[in-house]
Design a protein around this motif. Structure first.
Motif, PDB file in Angstrom:
ATOM      1  N   LEU A  38       0.833  -1.199   0.000  1.00  0.00           N
ATOM      2  CA  LEU A  38       0.000   0.000   0.000  1.00  0.00           C
ATOM      3  C   LEU A  38       0.870   1.254   0.000  1.00  0.00           C
ATOM      4  CD1 LEU A  38      -2.699   1.439   0.159  1.00  0.00           C
ATOM      5  CD2 LEU A  38      -2.644   1.103   2.629  1.00  0.00           C
ATOM      6  N   GLY A  39       1.920   1.258   0.828  1.00  0.00           N
ATOM      7  CA  GLY A  39       2.826   2.403   0.838  1.00  0.00           C
ATOM      8  C   GLY A  39       3.480   2.626  -0.511  1.00  0.00           C
ATOM      9  N   ALA A  40       3.866   1.535  -1.175  1.00  0.00           N
ATOM     10  CA  ALA A  40       4.482   1.648  -2.503  1.00  0.00           C
ATOM     11  C   ALA A  40       3.486   2.199  -3.525  1.00  0.00           C
ATOM     12  CB  ALA A  40       5.020   0.293  -2.950  1.00  0.00           C
ATOM     13  N   LEU A  41       2.224   1.781  -3.433  1.00  0.00           N
ATOM     14  CA  LEU A  41       1.201   2.314  -4.340  1.00  0.00           C
ATOM     15  C   LEU A  41       0.991   3.812  -4.124  1.00  0.00           C
ATOM     16  CD1 LEU A  41      -1.522  -0.490  -4.299  1.00  0.00           C
ATOM     17  CD2 LEU A  41       0.025   0.098  -6.177  1.00  0.00           C
ATOM     18  N   ILE A  42       1.003   4.233  -2.867  1.00  0.00           N
ATOM     19  CA  ILE A  42       0.841   5.659  -2.555  1.00  0.00           C
ATOM     20  C   ILE A  42       2.018   6.452  -3.123  1.00  0.00           C
ATOM     21  CG2 ILE A  42       0.821   7.347  -0.663  1.00  0.00           C
ATOM     22  CD1 ILE A  42      -0.700   5.120   0.971  1.00  0.00           C
ATOM     23  N   ASP A  43       3.236   5.961  -2.906  1.00  0.00           N
ATOM     24  CA  ASP A  43       4.416   6.647  -3.447  1.00  0.00           C
ATOM     25  C   ASP A  43       4.400   6.661  -4.970  1.00  0.00           C
ATOM     26  OD1 ASP A  43       5.336   7.180  -0.916  1.00  0.00           O
ATOM     27  OD2 ASP A  43       6.771   5.527  -0.880  1.00  0.00           O
ATOM     28  N   ARG A  44       4.029   5.541  -5.577  1.00  0.00           N
ATOM     29  CA  ARG A  44       3.984   5.450  -7.040  1.00  0.00           C
ATOM     30  C   ARG A  44       2.979   6.452  -7.606  1.00  0.00           C
ATOM     31  NH1 ARG A  44       2.319  -0.045 -10.153  1.00  0.00           N
ATOM     32  NH2 ARG A  44       4.489  -0.368 -10.713  1.00  0.00           N
ATOM     33  N   ALA A  45       1.823   6.594  -6.956  1.00  0.00           N
ATOM     34  CA  ALA A  45       0.803   7.535  -7.427  1.00  0.00           C
ATOM     35  C   ALA A  45       1.299   8.978  -7.382  1.00  0.00           C
ATOM     36  CB  ALA A  45      -0.473   7.392  -6.590  1.00  0.00           C
TER      37      ALA A  45
ATOM     38  N   ASN B 268       9.589   3.783  -5.398  1.00  0.00           N
ATOM     39  CA  ASN B 268       8.795   2.869  -4.583  1.00  0.00           C
ATOM     40  C   ASN B 268       9.311   1.447  -4.731  1.00  0.00           C
ATOM     41  OD1 ASN B 268       7.117   1.391  -6.748  1.00  0.00           O
ATOM     42  ND2 ASN B 268       6.999   3.558  -7.313  1.00  0.00           N
ATOM     43  N   LYS B 269       8.853   0.573  -3.821  1.00  0.00           N
ATOM     44  CA  LYS B 269       9.315  -0.815  -3.785  1.00  0.00           C
ATOM     45  C   LYS B 269       8.703  -1.689  -4.880  1.00  0.00           C
ATOM     46  CE  LYS B 269      10.296  -1.044   1.146  1.00  0.00           C
ATOM     47  NZ  LYS B 269       9.973  -1.782   2.385  1.00  0.00           N
ATOM     48  N   ILE B 270       7.701  -1.212  -5.582  1.00  0.00           N
ATOM     49  CA  ILE B 270       7.134  -1.984  -6.694  1.00  0.00           C
ATOM     50  C   ILE B 270       8.024  -1.838  -7.920  1.00  0.00           C
ATOM     51  CG2 ILE B 270       5.193  -2.232  -8.282  1.00  0.00           C
ATOM     52  CD1 ILE B 270       3.389  -1.258  -5.961  1.00  0.00           C
ATOM     53  N   ASP B 271       8.351  -0.604  -8.258  1.00  0.00           N
ATOM     54  CA  ASP B 271       9.163  -0.339  -9.442  1.00  0.00           C
ATOM     55  C   ASP B 271      10.651  -0.551  -9.199  1.00  0.00           C
ATOM     56  OD1 ASP B 271       6.838   0.384 -10.823  1.00  0.00           O
ATOM     57  OD2 ASP B 271       6.985   2.451 -10.117  1.00  0.00           O
ATOM     58  N   ASN B 272      11.074  -0.469  -7.941  1.00  0.00           N
ATOM     59  CA  ASN B 272      12.476  -0.649  -7.583  1.00  0.00           C
ATOM     60  C   ASN B 272      12.530  -1.547  -6.352  1.00  0.00           C
ATOM     61  OD1 ASN B 272      15.170  -0.495  -7.091  1.00  0.00           O
ATOM     62  ND2 ASN B 272      15.243   1.719  -6.792  1.00  0.00           N
ATOM     63  N   PRO B 273      12.452  -2.872  -6.543  1.00  0.00           N
ATOM     64  CA  PRO B 273      12.371  -3.789  -5.407  1.00  0.00           C
ATOM     65  C   PRO B 273      13.591  -3.776  -4.494  1.00  0.00           C
ATOM     66  CG  PRO B 273      12.389  -4.995  -7.498  1.00  0.00           C
ATOM     67  CD  PRO B 273      12.396  -3.539  -7.816  1.00  0.00           C
ATOM     68  N   ASP B 274      14.709  -3.250  -4.936  1.00  0.00           N
ATOM     69  CA  ASP B 274      15.904  -3.204  -4.097  1.00  0.00           C
ATOM     70  C   ASP B 274      15.877  -2.029  -3.139  1.00  0.00           C
ATOM     71  OD1 ASP B 274      16.932  -5.456  -5.362  1.00  0.00           O
ATOM     72  OD2 ASP B 274      17.860  -4.241  -6.934  1.00  0.00           O
ATOM     73  N   ARG B 275      14.901  -1.159  -3.294  1.00  0.00           N
ATOM     74  CA  ARG B 275      14.796   0.023  -2.436  1.00  0.00           C
ATOM     75  C   ARG B 275      14.500  -0.424  -1.007  1.00  0.00           C
ATOM     76  NH1 ARG B 275      14.616   5.208  -2.698  1.00  0.00           N
ATOM     77  NH2 ARG B 275      13.177   6.436  -1.483  1.00  0.00           N
ATOM     78  N   GLN B 276      15.275   0.086  -0.058  1.00  0.00           N
ATOM     79  CA  GLN B 276      15.130  -0.315   1.344  1.00  0.00           C
ATOM     80  C   GLN B 276      13.866   0.236   1.973  1.00  0.00           C
ATOM     81  OE1 GLN B 276      17.031  -2.525   3.061  1.00  0.00           O
ATOM     82  NE2 GLN B 276      17.861  -2.911   1.047  1.00  0.00           N
ATOM     83  N   GLY B 277      13.520   1.446   1.683  1.00  0.00           N
ATOM     84  CA  GLY B 277      12.331   2.064   2.273  1.00  0.00           C
ATOM     85  C   GLY B 277      11.758   3.087   1.342  1.00  0.00           C
ATOM     86  N   ALA B 278      10.494   3.302   1.411  1.00  0.00           N
ATOM     87  CA  ALA B 278       9.856   4.256   0.515  1.00  0.00           C
ATOM     88  C   ALA B 278      10.272   5.673   0.843  1.00  0.00           C
ATOM     89  CB  ALA B 278       8.339   4.109   0.595  1.00  0.00           C
ATOM     90  N   LEU B 279      10.316   5.988   2.116  1.00  0.00           N
ATOM     91  CA  LEU B 279      10.664   7.339   2.530  1.00  0.00           C
ATOM     92  C   LEU B 279      11.841   7.269   3.493  1.00  0.00           C
ATOM     93  CD1 LEU B 279       7.092   8.707   3.262  1.00  0.00           C
ATOM     94  CD2 LEU B 279       8.498   9.169   1.265  1.00  0.00           C
ATOM     95  N   PRO B 280      12.729   8.264   3.448  1.00  0.00           N
ATOM     96  CA  PRO B 280      13.825   8.256   4.422  1.00  0.00           C
ATOM     97  C   PRO B 280      13.286   8.449   5.823  1.00  0.00           C
ATOM     98  CG  PRO B 280      13.827  10.290   3.160  1.00  0.00           C
ATOM     99  CD  PRO B 280      12.757   9.412   2.579  1.00  0.00           C
ATOM    100  N   ILE B 281      13.813   7.707   6.765  1.00  0.00           N
ATOM    101  CA  ILE B 281      13.413   7.835   8.168  1.00  0.00           C
ATOM    102  C   ILE B 281      14.421   8.746   8.839  1.00  0.00           C
ATOM    103  CG2 ILE B 281      12.988   6.572  10.311  1.00  0.00           C
ATOM    104  CD1 ILE B 281      11.247   5.191   8.441  1.00  0.00           C
TER     105      ILE B 281
END
Length: 75
Positions: A46-53, A58-71
């Motif tokens: 869901l987080g990846a869909l929100i970022d993609r929109a 996002n983790k859908i288009d770039n599965p190696d990405r550790q997190g959607a947003l920097p913490i």
């Protein structure tokens, strides 16, 4: 037209905020299958869909990405 309601962050659960909602069973099944296809939890999917929109990495288009947003680090 609805009035603009300012954003207020809910209480954190770790580094995330809880999200509760209801979807139809068929939507839940599709989301579960799609998340599994991408090796993601439903929450991460869901987080990846929100970022993609929003056009964000996002983790859908770039599965190696550790997190959607920097913490941000605690100071």
């Amino acid at each position: 037209m609805s009035a603009h309601v300012p954003y207020a962050m809910p209480k954190l659960d770790g580094n995330r905020v809880p999200l509760r909602g209801r979807v139809y069973p068929v939507q839940h099944k599709r989301a579960h299958e799609a998340a599994a296809k991408h090796n993601l939890s439903l929450s991460d999917y869901l987080g990846a869909l929100i970022d993609r929109a929003e056009g964000l990495p996002n983790k859908i288009d770039n599965p190696d990405r550790q997190g959607a947003l920097p913490i941000p680090e605690a100071s």
